[in-house]
Design an enzyme around this catalytic site. Structure first.
Site, PDB file in Angstrom:
ATOM      1  N   GLU A  95       0.832  -1.208   0.000  1.00  9.57           N
ATOM      2  CA  GLU A  95       0.000   0.000   0.000  1.00  9.57           C
ATOM      3  C   GLU A  95       0.865   1.255   0.000  1.00  9.57           C
ATOM      4  OE1 GLU A  95      -2.883  -0.146   3.245  1.00  9.57           O
ATOM      5  OE2 GLU A  95      -3.037  -2.312   2.971  1.00  9.57           O
ATOM      6  N   CYS A 115       5.265  -7.465   7.684  1.00 10.46           N
ATOM      7  CA  CYS A 115       6.231  -6.980   8.675  1.00 10.46           C
ATOM      8  C   CYS A 115       6.367  -8.043   9.756  1.00 10.46           C
ATOM      9  CB  CYS A 115       5.712  -5.673   9.284  1.00 10.46           C
ATOM     10  SG  CYS A 115       6.854  -4.904  10.450  1.00 10.46           S
ATOM     11  N   CYS A 119       4.209  -5.385  16.341  1.00 10.27           N
ATOM     12  CA  CYS A 119       3.575  -4.365  17.200  1.00 10.27           C
ATOM     13  C   CYS A 119       2.079  -4.705  17.356  1.00 10.27           C
ATOM     14  CB  CYS A 119       3.751  -2.969  16.610  1.00 10.27           C
ATOM     15  SG  CYS A 119       5.480  -2.487  16.463  1.00 10.27           S
ATOM     16  N   CYS A 122      -0.847  -2.845  15.253  1.00 11.81           N
ATOM     17  CA  CYS A 122      -0.621  -2.561  13.831  1.00 11.81           C
ATOM     18  C   CYS A 122      -1.189  -3.638  12.921  1.00 11.81           C
ATOM     19  CB  CYS A 122       0.887  -2.426  13.596  1.00 11.81           C
ATOM     20  SG  CYS A 122       1.304  -2.073  11.892  1.00 11.81           S
ATOM     21  N   GLY A 162       5.738  -2.368   6.640  1.00 15.73           N
ATOM     22  CA  GLY A 162       7.118  -2.851   6.767  1.00 15.73           C
ATOM     23  C   GLY A 162       7.987  -1.998   7.673  1.00 15.73           C
ATOM     24  N   GLU A 163       9.131  -2.576   8.020  1.00 11.45           N
ATOM     25  CA  GLU A 163      10.112  -1.885   8.859  1.00 11.45           C
ATOM     26  C   GLU A 163      11.334  -1.595   7.977  1.00 11.45           C
ATOM     27  OE1 GLU A 163      10.692  -0.474  11.899  1.00 11.45           O
ATOM     28  OE2 GLU A 163      12.703  -0.248  11.110  1.00 11.45           O
ATOM     29  N   LEU A 218       8.039   5.459  19.231  1.00  7.88           N
ATOM     30  CA  LEU A 218       8.350   5.211  20.644  1.00  7.88           C
ATOM     31  C   LEU A 218       7.141   4.610  21.362  1.00  7.88           C
ATOM     32  CD1 LEU A 218      10.584   5.500  22.760  1.00  7.88           C
ATOM     33  CD2 LEU A 218       9.782   7.828  23.219  1.00  7.88           C
ATOM     34  N   ASN A 296      -5.475   4.308  15.259  1.00  5.56           N
ATOM     35  CA  ASN A 296      -6.416   3.933  14.228  1.00  5.56           C
ATOM     36  C   ASN A 296      -6.827   2.499  14.556  1.00  5.56           C
ATOM     37  OD1 ASN A 296      -7.579   3.491  11.622  1.00  5.56           O
ATOM     38  ND2 ASN A 296      -6.276   5.173  10.941  1.00  5.56           N
TER      39      ASN A 296
HETATM   40  N1  SAH Z   1       7.902   0.045  10.862  1.00  6.64           N
HETATM   41  C1  SAH Z   1       8.033   1.465  10.906  1.00  6.64           C
HETATM   42  C2  SAH Z   1       7.184   2.211   9.896  1.00  6.64           C
HETATM   43  C3  SAH Z   1       5.789   1.765   9.632  1.00  6.64           C
HETATM   44  S1  SAH Z   1       4.436   2.231  10.633  1.00  6.64           S
HETATM   45  C4  SAH Z   1       7.780   1.968  12.296  1.00  6.64           C
HETATM   46  O1  SAH Z   1       7.448   1.172  13.164  1.00  6.64           O
HETATM   47  O2  SAH Z   1       7.966   3.149  12.538  1.00  6.64           O
HETATM   48  C5  SAH Z   1       4.304   3.977  10.662  1.00  6.64           C
HETATM   49  C6  SAH Z   1       3.782   4.487  11.993  1.00  6.64           C
HETATM   50  O3  SAH Z   1       2.392   4.135  12.199  1.00  6.64           O
HETATM   51  C7  SAH Z   1       4.531   3.901  13.187  1.00  6.64           C
HETATM   52  O4  SAH Z   1       4.762   4.905  14.125  1.00  6.64           O
HETATM   53  C8  SAH Z   1       3.544   2.882  13.711  1.00  6.64           C
HETATM   54  O5  SAH Z   1       3.816   2.540  15.034  1.00  6.64           O
HETATM   55  C9  SAH Z   1       2.231   3.593  13.496  1.00  6.64           C
HETATM   56  N2  SAH Z   1       1.045   2.728  13.522  1.00  6.64           N
HETATM   57  C10 SAH Z   1       0.943   1.433  13.155  1.00  6.64           C
HETATM   58  N3  SAH Z   1      -0.317   0.993  13.307  1.00  6.64           N
HETATM   59  C11 SAH Z   1      -1.035   2.027  13.784  1.00  6.64           C
HETATM   60  C12 SAH Z   1      -2.404   2.187  14.157  1.00  6.64           C
HETATM   61  N4  SAH Z   1      -3.268   1.186  14.064  1.00  6.64           N
HETATM   62  N5  SAH Z   1      -2.803   3.401  14.602  1.00  6.64           N
HETATM   63  C13 SAH Z   1      -1.926   4.423  14.687  1.00  6.64           C
HETATM   64  N6  SAH Z   1      -0.625   4.338  14.353  1.00  6.64           N
HETATM   65  C14 SAH Z   1      -0.171   3.139  13.919  1.00  6.64           C
END
Ligand code: SAH
Length: 349
Positions: A95, A115, A119, A122, A162-163, A218, A296
């Site tokens: 996406e 990924c 987390c 996510c 992805g990371e 963080l 979200n």
């Molecule tokens: N892997 C990387 C980049 C991808 S996610 C990272 O962890 O930073 C981009 C951002 O969206 C990250 O800060 C992630 O923690 C956040 N994120 C992921 N799922 C989310 C959700 N459901 N609601 C709000 N933020 C979210």
């Protein structure tokens, strides 16, 4: 290399790499420049109007050129944000999100198919990681979006699926490619790389000499809170991560921003805001910025969005930490990443 025929993935090449290939085909150097300027516009084959048919045939034999194909496109009626579900050459989905800001058009791109960071909040990680994206596939998202919208993209955020630092070499090559003056020439200062905090890779990144903006996800104010929602915290503790951020800042002089997704009853209490301000002041010796993101909600996670966003922000501000609440673009199309891919995978089963 992109497939079993061992053809070369042309969009992953630097101009000088393409030049070497073209010369080795017995063609003059200037052809490489011409070809390069076509491929970065997403054009190939007959579309490369000043390339003779015989050379086009040689190119077909030596190289592979593919762009992500638009499988689905959702356009927000509120703010024009566009969410793309792209299909890759092997049928996998990723996406990207196109957003319009006053300072220019921004594309949020994916760095992996899925990924493996796990987390808890996510959507992108629910089905694990399938594979890394090639530099060409990161670039391809931008080219495909520019082609589709007819607009130039001036900013890129690596905040999609992805990371990026778990796909380190390809990410670095992509950053050097996209910012190259003969390529899309997007300034590194206009690119953000977001990471959940792979400390060893943050250390490596500090030595690359790339003036990108680093964003750290963080999402917590101490180890207990962070380990509950981010498994990476079992490997690198909050203190280690913040020390790596400080080193990164000392080495690059680039300001770091922190992302903090607010989740009800997990990390959103006022006491937490105080603790967050304390650790940031303790470890980070540069002005830092906290980007607050209301969660979200992703059905499968059972986690709920916080109702305490403004209190949390005000507490941080009162303690001298600069904080903003991220404006939600494309709220009517569920623009945060990971969810469309999952739906598409389910539909294809
Ligand atoms: N892997 C990387 C980049 C991808 S996610 C990272 O962890 O930073 C981009 C951002 O969206 C990250 O800060 C992630 O923690 C956040 N994120 C992921 N799922 C989310 C959700 N459901 N609601 C709000 N933020 C979210």
């Amino acid at each position: 290399m992109i497939n079993s025929e061992q053809k070369i993935d042309i969009l992953s090449l630097f101009p000088e790499e393409l030049e070497r290939e073209i010369v080795s085909l017995g063609e003059p150097k200037f052809r490489a420049k011409q070809i390069y300027s076509w491929i970065i516009k997403g054009k190939w084959g007959e579309e490369m109007k000043n390339i003779p048919v015989s050379l086009r045939q040689k190119l077909e034999n030596r190289f592979v050129f593919t762009l992500p194909k638009i499988e689905k496109k959702l356009v927000s009626k509120i703010d024009g944000t566009i969410k793309y579900l792209f299909k890759l050459h092997d049928g996998e989905f990723i996406e990207s999100v196109f957003m319009k800001y006053e300072h220019g058009n921004t594309l949020c791109i994916s760095s992996q198919v899925g990924c493996r960071m796990g987390c808890k909040f996510c959507a992108s990680t629910l089905l694990g990681r399938v594979r890394n994206l090639l530099p060409s596939e990161m670039l391809g998202q931008i080219i495909a979006a520019e082609k589709d919208t007819g607009e130039r993209i001036s900013n890129v955020v690596m905040m999609g699926i992805g990371e990026p630092l778990d796909n380190y070499d390809n990410t670095i090559k992509f950053l050097r490619l996209v910012s190259h003056e003969d390529n899309l020439n997007i300034g590194l200062r206009h690119i953000s790389v977001s990471t959940c905090g792979l400390v060893d890779k943050i250390n490596d990144l500090a030595n690359e000499g790339l003036p990108i903006t680093l964003s750290i996800s963080l999402h917590a104010y101490d180890n207990e809170t962070r380990s509950k929602i981010m498994p990476i915290n079992n490997k690198y503790k909050v203190e280690e991560l913040l020390m790596a951020c400080q080193r990164y800042f000392e080495k690059t002089s680039r300001r770091i921003s922190f992302e903090y997704t607010l989740i009800a009853n997990q990390n959103d209490n006022e006491e937490g805001a105080k603790k967050l301000a304390t650790i940031l002041k303790k470890y980070i010796k540069s002005p830092c910025h906290v980007n607050l993101i209301p969660l979200n909600e992703v059905k499968e996670t059972g986690l709920e969005t916080s109702k305490n966003v403004n209190n949390f922000k005000n507490k941080l501000m009162s303690l001298g930490i600069n904080a903003t609440v991220r404006r939600r673009l494309g709220s009517d199309i569920n623009a945060s990443c990971g969810q469309l891919r999952r739906q598409a995978k389910e539909e294809n089963r």
